[in-house]
Motif scaffolding. Structure first.
Motif, PDB file in Angstrom:
ATOM      1  N   THR A   1       0.851  -1.180   0.000  1.00  0.00           N
ATOM      2  CA  THR A   1       0.000   0.000   0.000  1.00  0.00           C
ATOM      3  C   THR A   1       0.884   1.226   0.000  1.00  0.00           C
ATOM      4  OG1 THR A   1      -1.796  -1.118   1.157  1.00  0.00           O
ATOM      5  CG2 THR A   1      -1.783   1.281   1.248  1.00  0.00           C
TER       6      THR A   1
ATOM      7  N   ARG B   1       1.300   4.927   0.736  1.00  0.00           N
ATOM      8  CA  ARG B   1       0.662   5.862   1.658  1.00  0.00           C
ATOM      9  C   ARG B   1       1.110   7.285   1.361  1.00  0.00           C
ATOM     10  NH1 ARG B   1       0.989   2.426   7.298  1.00  0.00           N
ATOM     11  NH2 ARG B   1      -0.508   0.840   6.656  1.00  0.00           N
ATOM     12  N   TRP B   2       0.302   7.933   0.555  1.00  0.00           N
ATOM     13  CA  TRP B   2       0.449   9.347   0.239  1.00  0.00           C
ATOM     14  C   TRP B   2      -0.872   9.773  -0.352  1.00  0.00           C
ATOM     15  CZ3 TRP B   2       0.120  11.942  -4.518  1.00  0.00           C
ATOM     16  CH2 TRP B   2       0.452  13.283  -4.473  1.00  0.00           C
ATOM     17  N   GLY B   3      -1.394  10.889   0.099  1.00  0.00           N
ATOM     18  CA  GLY B   3      -2.722  11.264  -0.369  1.00  0.00           C
ATOM     19  C   GLY B   3      -3.698  10.201   0.076  1.00  0.00           C
ATOM     20  N   THR B   4      -4.513   9.712  -0.833  1.00  0.00           N
ATOM     21  CA  THR B   4      -5.384   8.587  -0.503  1.00  0.00           C
ATOM     22  C   THR B   4      -4.559   7.322  -0.690  1.00  0.00           C
ATOM     23  OG1 THR B   4      -6.193   8.470  -2.778  1.00  0.00           O
ATOM     24  CG2 THR B   4      -7.472   9.797  -1.240  1.00  0.00           C
ATOM     25  N   ALA B   5      -4.661   6.405   0.232  1.00  0.00           N
ATOM     26  CA  ALA B   5      -3.866   5.174   0.170  1.00  0.00           C
ATOM     27  C   ALA B   5      -4.161   4.433  -1.125  1.00  0.00           C
ATOM     28  CB  ALA B   5      -4.164   4.288   1.373  1.00  0.00           C
ATOM     29  N   ALA B   6      -3.097   3.941  -1.768  1.00  0.00           N
ATOM     30  CA  ALA B   6      -3.247   3.233  -3.041  1.00  0.00           C
ATOM     31  C   ALA B   6      -2.706   1.823  -2.882  1.00  0.00           C
ATOM     32  CB  ALA B   6      -2.492   3.974  -4.144  1.00  0.00           C
TER      33      ALA B   6
ATOM     34  N   HIS C   1       6.246  10.194   1.821  1.00  0.00           N
ATOM     35  CA  HIS C   1       5.337   9.057   1.680  1.00  0.00           C
ATOM     36  C   HIS C   1       5.956   7.813   2.308  1.00  0.00           C
ATOM     37  CE1 HIS C   1       7.079   6.538  -1.746  1.00  0.00           C
ATOM     38  NE2 HIS C   1       8.010   7.385  -1.402  1.00  0.00           N
TER      39      HIS C   1
END
Length: 160
Positions: free
Chosen positions: A54, A56-61, A79
Motif C-alpha cells: 500500500t 501511503r500518500w494522499g489517498t492510500a493506493a 510518503h
C-alpha cells in the motif's frame, strides 16, 4: 527480517542509462514499510512481483502482485509504502523526473502486460513472460515477469 531487505540490481551513476538511475529488488515482511521518507525530482516506478503493497500518500493506493505504481515526486512529497499481510517483493525503479517542477502524483496500473505507457518520451517499461518475444533493452529476469526498460541512453546534462 524486521524491515525491508533490498538488493541493488542497477545503479550506473554515470548517466549511461539516460533517465534510469537505480533499480532495487526489495523484499518487505508483512506489515513493514520503508518508513516515511521524502522524494523530489524523481519518478519511482514500483513493480510488485509478489504479495501486496500500500502506497501511503494522499489517498492510500493498494497494489497487488502484477501491478505497477508510478509515483511522480515532482516538487517533492513525503510518503511510505507498507507491505500487506503476505509481505511484498517489489522492484523499485528510480528515474530522473520527467517534469521536476510538477505537482506530485501517483497512479496505479493494474496488472499491465506488454508496453506500459509512462507518459514520458525517454523511458518505456515492458512486462511479460520470458521467451523469444522479450524486446531489447535493459532486461531484468526476476523469476516472475520479465521487466524490460527501453531508455533514451543519450547522456543527460548532469552526467557531463
Amino acid at each position: 527480517m524486521t524491515g525491508p531487505d533490498g538488493r541493488t540490481l542497477l545503479e550506473p551513476g554515470d548517466g549511461s542509462l539516460g533517465p534510469l538511475l537505480r533499480v532495487t529488488d526489495d523484499r518487505l515482511p508483512p506489515g513493514t514499510g520503508y518508513g516515511v521518507h521524502a522524494h523530489r525530482a524523481v519518478d519511482v516506478v514500483a513493480v510488485v512481483l509478489a504479495g501486496s503493497l500500500t502506497h501511503r500518500w494522499g489517498t492510500a493506493a493498494p497494489l497487488s502482485a502484477g501491478d505497477v505504481g508510478v509515483l511522480r515526486a515532482g516538487r517533492g512529497l513525503d510518503h511510505d509504502e507498507v507491505a500487506g499481510p503476505d509481505g511484498a517483493r517489489v522492484l523499485q525503479c528510480h528515474l530522473r523526473a520527467a517534469d521536476p517542477g510538477a505537482a506530485p502524483a501517483h497512479e496505479v496500473l493494474q496488472a499491465p502486460h506488454g508496453w506500459v505507457d509512462l507518459g514520458r518520451p525517454d523511458a518505456r517499461l515492458w512486462l511479460g513472460a520470458d521467451g523469444p518475444d522479450v524486446p531489447d533493452g535493459v532486461v531484468l529476469r526476476t523469476g516472475g515477469p520479465v521487466v524490460v526498460w527501453s531508455v533514451d541512453a543519450g547522456r543527460p546534462d548532469w552526467a557531463g
